[in-house]
Design a protein around this motif. Structure first.
Motif, PDB file in Angstrom:
ATOM      1  N   ILE A 174       0.477   2.604 -13.303  1.00  0.00           N
ATOM      2  CA  ILE A 174       0.688   3.681 -14.276  1.00  0.00           C
ATOM      3  C   ILE A 174       1.720   4.680 -13.771  1.00  0.00           C
ATOM      4  O   ILE A 174       2.562   5.160 -14.526  1.00  0.00           O
ATOM      5  N   VAL A 175       1.648   4.997 -12.479  1.00  0.00           N
ATOM      6  CA  VAL A 175       2.570   5.952 -11.868  1.00  0.00           C
ATOM      7  C   VAL A 175       3.696   5.188 -11.182  1.00  0.00           C
ATOM      8  O   VAL A 175       3.429   4.341 -10.326  1.00  0.00           O
ATOM      9  N   PRO A 176       4.961   5.443 -11.535  1.00  0.00           N
ATOM     10  CA  PRO A 176       6.073   4.747 -10.868  1.00  0.00           C
ATOM     11  C   PRO A 176       6.058   4.986  -9.365  1.00  0.00           C
ATOM     12  O   PRO A 176       5.729   6.080  -8.898  1.00  0.00           O
ATOM     13  N   LEU A 177       6.415   3.954  -8.595  1.00  0.00           N
ATOM     14  CA  LEU A 177       6.371   4.065  -7.140  1.00  0.00           C
ATOM     15  C   LEU A 177       7.343   5.105  -6.601  1.00  0.00           C
ATOM     16  O   LEU A 177       7.119   5.659  -5.518  1.00  0.00           O
ATOM     17  N   ASP A 178       8.420   5.387  -7.331  1.00  0.00           N
ATOM     18  CA  ASP A 178       9.380   6.370  -6.822  1.00  0.00           C
ATOM     19  C   ASP A 178       8.828   7.788  -6.807  1.00  0.00           C
ATOM     20  O   ASP A 178       9.442   8.692  -6.247  1.00  0.00           O
ATOM     21  N   LYS A 179       7.665   7.992  -7.416  1.00  0.00           N
ATOM     22  CA  LYS A 179       7.013   9.296  -7.376  1.00  0.00           C
ATOM     23  C   LYS A 179       6.392   9.570  -6.004  1.00  0.00           C
ATOM     24  O   LYS A 179       6.003  10.703  -5.715  1.00  0.00           O
ATOM     25  N   PHE A 180       6.266   8.536  -5.157  1.00  0.00           N
ATOM     26  CA  PHE A 180       5.616   8.682  -3.858  1.00  0.00           C
ATOM     27  C   PHE A 180       6.622   8.892  -2.725  1.00  0.00           C
ATOM     28  O   PHE A 180       6.239   8.864  -1.558  1.00  0.00           O
ATOM     29  N   GLY A 181       7.864   9.097  -3.044  1.00  0.00           N
ATOM     30  CA  GLY A 181       8.868   9.294  -2.008  1.00  0.00           C
ATOM     31  C   GLY A 181       9.387   7.978  -1.466  1.00  0.00           C
ATOM     32  O   GLY A 181       8.814   6.910  -1.700  1.00  0.00           O
ATOM     33  N   SER A 182      10.465   8.070  -0.690  1.00  0.00           N
ATOM     34  CA  SER A 182      11.123   6.868  -0.190  1.00  0.00           C
ATOM     35  C   SER A 182      10.226   6.066   0.750  1.00  0.00           C
ATOM     36  O   SER A 182      10.065   4.852   0.597  1.00  0.00           O
ATOM     37  N   ALA A 183       9.616   6.750   1.729  1.00  0.00           N
ATOM     38  CA  ALA A 183       8.762   6.044   2.698  1.00  0.00           C
ATOM     39  C   ALA A 183       7.539   5.441   2.008  1.00  0.00           C
ATOM     40  O   ALA A 183       7.181   4.274   2.239  1.00  0.00           O
ATOM     41  N   GLY A 184       6.887   6.238   1.184  1.00  0.00           N
ATOM     42  CA  GLY A 184       5.706   5.751   0.480  1.00  0.00           C
ATOM     43  C   GLY A 184       6.024   4.595  -0.446  1.00  0.00           C
ATOM     44  O   GLY A 184       5.247   3.652  -0.569  1.00  0.00           O
ATOM     45  N   GLN A 185       7.179   4.661  -1.084  1.00  0.00           N
ATOM     46  CA  GLN A 185       7.588   3.600  -1.993  1.00  0.00           C
ATOM     47  C   GLN A 185       7.758   2.276  -1.262  1.00  0.00           C
ATOM     48  O   GLN A 185       7.315   1.223  -1.748  1.00  0.00           O
ATOM     49  N   HIS A 186       8.342   2.295  -0.064  1.00  0.00           N
ATOM     50  CA  HIS A 186       8.554   1.060   0.693  1.00  0.00           C
ATOM     51  C   HIS A 186       7.229   0.466   1.169  1.00  0.00           C
ATOM     52  O   HIS A 186       7.039  -0.755   1.140  1.00  0.00           O
ATOM     53  N   VAL A 187       6.320   1.329   1.610  1.00  0.00           N
ATOM     54  CA  VAL A 187       5.024   0.843   2.092  1.00  0.00           C
ATOM     55  C   VAL A 187       4.183   0.309   0.940  1.00  0.00           C
ATOM     56  O   VAL A 187       3.637  -0.802   1.002  1.00  0.00           O
ATOM     57  N   LEU A 188       4.071   1.085  -0.134  1.00  0.00           N
ATOM     58  CA  LEU A 188       3.263   0.668  -1.278  1.00  0.00           C
ATOM     59  C   LEU A 188       3.848  -0.562  -1.964  1.00  0.00           C
ATOM     60  O   LEU A 188       3.111  -1.354  -2.560  1.00  0.00           O
ATOM     61  N   GLY A 189       5.156  -0.737  -1.853  1.00  0.00           N
ATOM     62  CA  GLY A 189       5.794  -1.895  -2.475  1.00  0.00           C
ATOM     63  C   GLY A 189       5.391  -3.222  -1.872  1.00  0.00           C
ATOM     64  O   GLY A 189       5.616  -4.273  -2.474  1.00  0.00           O
ATOM     65  N   LEU A 190       4.778  -3.187  -0.680  1.00  0.00           N
ATOM     66  CA  LEU A 190       4.325  -4.421  -0.028  1.00  0.00           C
ATOM     67  C   LEU A 190       2.928  -4.847  -0.471  1.00  0.00           C
ATOM     68  O   LEU A 190       2.462  -5.924  -0.097  1.00  0.00           O
ATOM     69  N   LEU A 191       2.256  -4.006  -1.255  1.00  0.00           N
ATOM     70  CA  LEU A 191       0.923  -4.350  -1.744  1.00  0.00           C
ATOM     71  C   LEU A 191       1.029  -5.409  -2.845  1.00  0.00           C
ATOM     72  O   LEU A 191       2.003  -5.433  -3.599  1.00  0.00           O
ATOM     73  N   PRO A 192       0.021  -6.268  -2.978  1.00  0.00           N
ATOM     74  CA  PRO A 192       0.104  -7.312  -4.008  1.00  0.00           C
ATOM     75  C   PRO A 192       0.154  -6.762  -5.422  1.00  0.00           C
ATOM     76  O   PRO A 192       0.834  -7.310  -6.279  1.00  0.00           O
ATOM     77  N   ILE A 193      -0.573  -5.668  -5.684  1.00  0.00           N
ATOM     78  CA  ILE A 193      -0.550  -5.104  -7.032  1.00  0.00           C
ATOM     79  C   ILE A 193       0.830  -4.530  -7.348  1.00  0.00           C
ATOM     80  O   ILE A 193       1.312  -4.639  -8.481  1.00  0.00           O
ATOM     81  N   SER A 194       1.481  -3.940  -6.345  1.00  0.00           N
ATOM     82  CA  SER A 194       2.819  -3.393  -6.556  1.00  0.00           C
ATOM     83  C   SER A 194       3.826  -4.510  -6.808  1.00  0.00           C
ATOM     84  O   SER A 194       4.690  -4.406  -7.692  1.00  0.00           O
ATOM     85  N   ALA A 195       3.735  -5.576  -6.014  1.00  0.00           N
ATOM     86  CA  ALA A 195       4.650  -6.708  -6.195  1.00  0.00           C
ATOM     87  C   ALA A 195       4.457  -7.343  -7.570  1.00  0.00           C
ATOM     88  O   ALA A 195       5.436  -7.702  -8.247  1.00  0.00           O
ATOM     89  N   LEU A 196       3.203  -7.461  -8.001  1.00  0.00           N
ATOM     90  CA  LEU A 196       2.931  -8.080  -9.300  1.00  0.00           C
ATOM     91  C   LEU A 196       3.402  -7.188 -10.438  1.00  0.00           C
ATOM     92  O   LEU A 196       4.068  -7.658 -11.373  1.00  0.00           O
ATOM     93  N   SER A 197       3.075  -5.904 -10.392  1.00  0.00           N
ATOM     94  CA  SER A 197       3.466  -5.002 -11.475  1.00  0.00           C
ATOM     95  C   SER A 197       4.977  -4.816 -11.516  1.00  0.00           C
ATOM     96  O   SER A 197       5.587  -4.820 -12.592  1.00  0.00           O
ATOM     97  N   ASP A 198       5.609  -4.659 -10.355  1.00  0.00           N
ATOM     98  CA  ASP A 198       7.067  -4.494 -10.325  1.00  0.00           C
ATOM     99  C   ASP A 198       7.784  -5.766 -10.781  1.00  0.00           C
ATOM    100  O   ASP A 198       8.796  -5.706 -11.497  1.00  0.00           O
ATOM    101  N   GLY A 199       7.273  -6.918 -10.337  1.00  0.00           N
ATOM    102  CA  GLY A 199       7.887  -8.169 -10.755  1.00  0.00           C
ATOM    103  C   GLY A 199       7.799  -8.372 -12.258  1.00  0.00           C
ATOM    104  O   GLY A 199       8.774  -8.747 -12.916  1.00  0.00           O
ATOM    105  N   LEU A 200       6.608  -8.126 -12.818  1.00  0.00           N
ATOM    106  CA  LEU A 200       6.439  -8.250 -14.268  1.00  0.00           C
ATOM    107  C   LEU A 200       7.309  -7.239 -15.010  1.00  0.00           C
ATOM    108  O   LEU A 200       7.886  -7.552 -16.054  1.00  0.00           O
ATOM    109  N   ARG A 201       7.421  -6.049 -14.447  1.00  0.00           N
ATOM    110  CA  ARG A 201       8.231  -5.012 -15.098  1.00  0.00           C
ATOM    111  C   ARG A 201       9.722  -5.375 -15.062  1.00  0.00           C
ATOM    112  O   ARG A 201      10.444  -5.167 -16.048  1.00  0.00           O
ATOM    113  N   ASP A 202      10.181  -5.903 -13.943  1.00  0.00           N
ATOM    114  CA  ASP A 202      11.587  -6.307 -13.847  1.00  0.00           C
ATOM    115  C   ASP A 202      11.918  -7.369 -14.890  1.00  0.00           C
ATOM    116  O   ASP A 202      12.985  -7.332 -15.509  1.00  0.00           O
TER     117      ASP A 202
END
Length: 257
Positions: free
Chosen positions: A195-223
């Motif tokens: 629901i909340v875009p990953l870029d709202k968590f800052g650069s460092a947080g975005q890179h770390v959270l982007g490695l989670l499976p839910i982030s990869a799935l949601s970002d991939g589907l969104r792309d």
């Protein structure tokens, strides 16, 4: 079997393996669909989140319609709620009450039981995807992209979350699984790009959270669905690693009693 005298005699023995798996998968699916708490988790919550956040301007989802951003994330959430949270809780309590122990003593092999559970998850996810897609289209969603890429993302996401859910259910006590699965669900709902875009968590947080499976799935589907991108190999790679690690760990450490 008919004897020479014309009477019928029993023919003991296990049914063919595909028939046993299909019967167990049908039973697992019926049990899931009859469970009110499971339906709340897998159907009601994702639907309410999709409708609410698409209709009310609560979170800044960037340019374009909110539903175009939210629909892929909610599809990812639906996969997680079924393959991870719901399966972990149900399997954990089956293990506690001795259901798995008794099933393991039946003619159905243990790997076939897990196959039946996976088939049940897939059937439920198909129903979820159809329902959420219809609702999102009614809200004005305009999906794009390659259906094959979407299917591959959903399959790998299901494998990743199933492995993690079975690992949790097979190693923790049922009450601990219940608490941990729901806690993880809430944390990933907020911090997984659903629901909340990953870029709202800052650069460092975005890179770390982007490695989670839910982030990869949601970002991939969104792309794919929002931006019409090609095959999202980076997100697919992350999901593949989680799937291999999760399923391997579940297979090694899962305790049936």
């Amino acid at each position: 079997m008919t004897t020479a005298s014309g009477t019928y005699a029993p023919k003991p023995g296990a049914a063919p393996l595909p028939r046993m798996i299909a019967a167990q998968a049908a039973l697992e699916t019926k049990m899931l669909l009859r469970n009110g708490e499971q339906l709340l988790l897998t159907v009601v919550i994702p639907t309410l989140l999709l409708v609410l956040f698409s209709s009310v301007d609560i979170v800044d989802t960037g340019r374009g319609k909110a539903v175009d951003f939210l629909a892929p994330g909610i599809l990812a959430l639906a996969v997680m709620s079924t393959a991870f949270t719901g399966q972990a809780i149900a399997t954990g309590f089956e293990r506690r009450y001795g259901v798995l122990k008794r099933l393991a003593a039946s003619p159905l092999p243990r790997w076939a039981l897990m196959t039946a559970k996976t088939a049940s998850v897939l059937v439920t996810e198909v129903l979820q995807v159809i329902l959420l897609t219809v609702i999102a289209l009614a809200l004005g969603w305009s999906p794009h992209g390659d259906p094959a890429a979407v299917l591959l993302l959903l399959v790998l996401g299901t494998a990743a979350f199933s492995g993690l859910g079975l690992l949790m259910a097979g190693t923790l006590k049922a009450e601990a699984t219940l608490a941990a699965a729901n806690l993880v669900f809430l944390l990933l709902l907020v911090g997984g790009g659903v629901i909340v875009p990953l870029d709202k968590f800052g650069s460092a947080g975005q890179h770390v959270l982007g490695l989670l499976p839910i982030s990869a799935l949601s970002d991939g589907l969104r792309d794919v669905l929002q931006h019409g991108a090609g095959m999202p190999w980076g997100d697919l790679g992350i999901l593949a690693v989680w799937a291999v690690v999760g399923l391997a760990a579940a297979g090694k450490f899962f305790r049936w009693e």
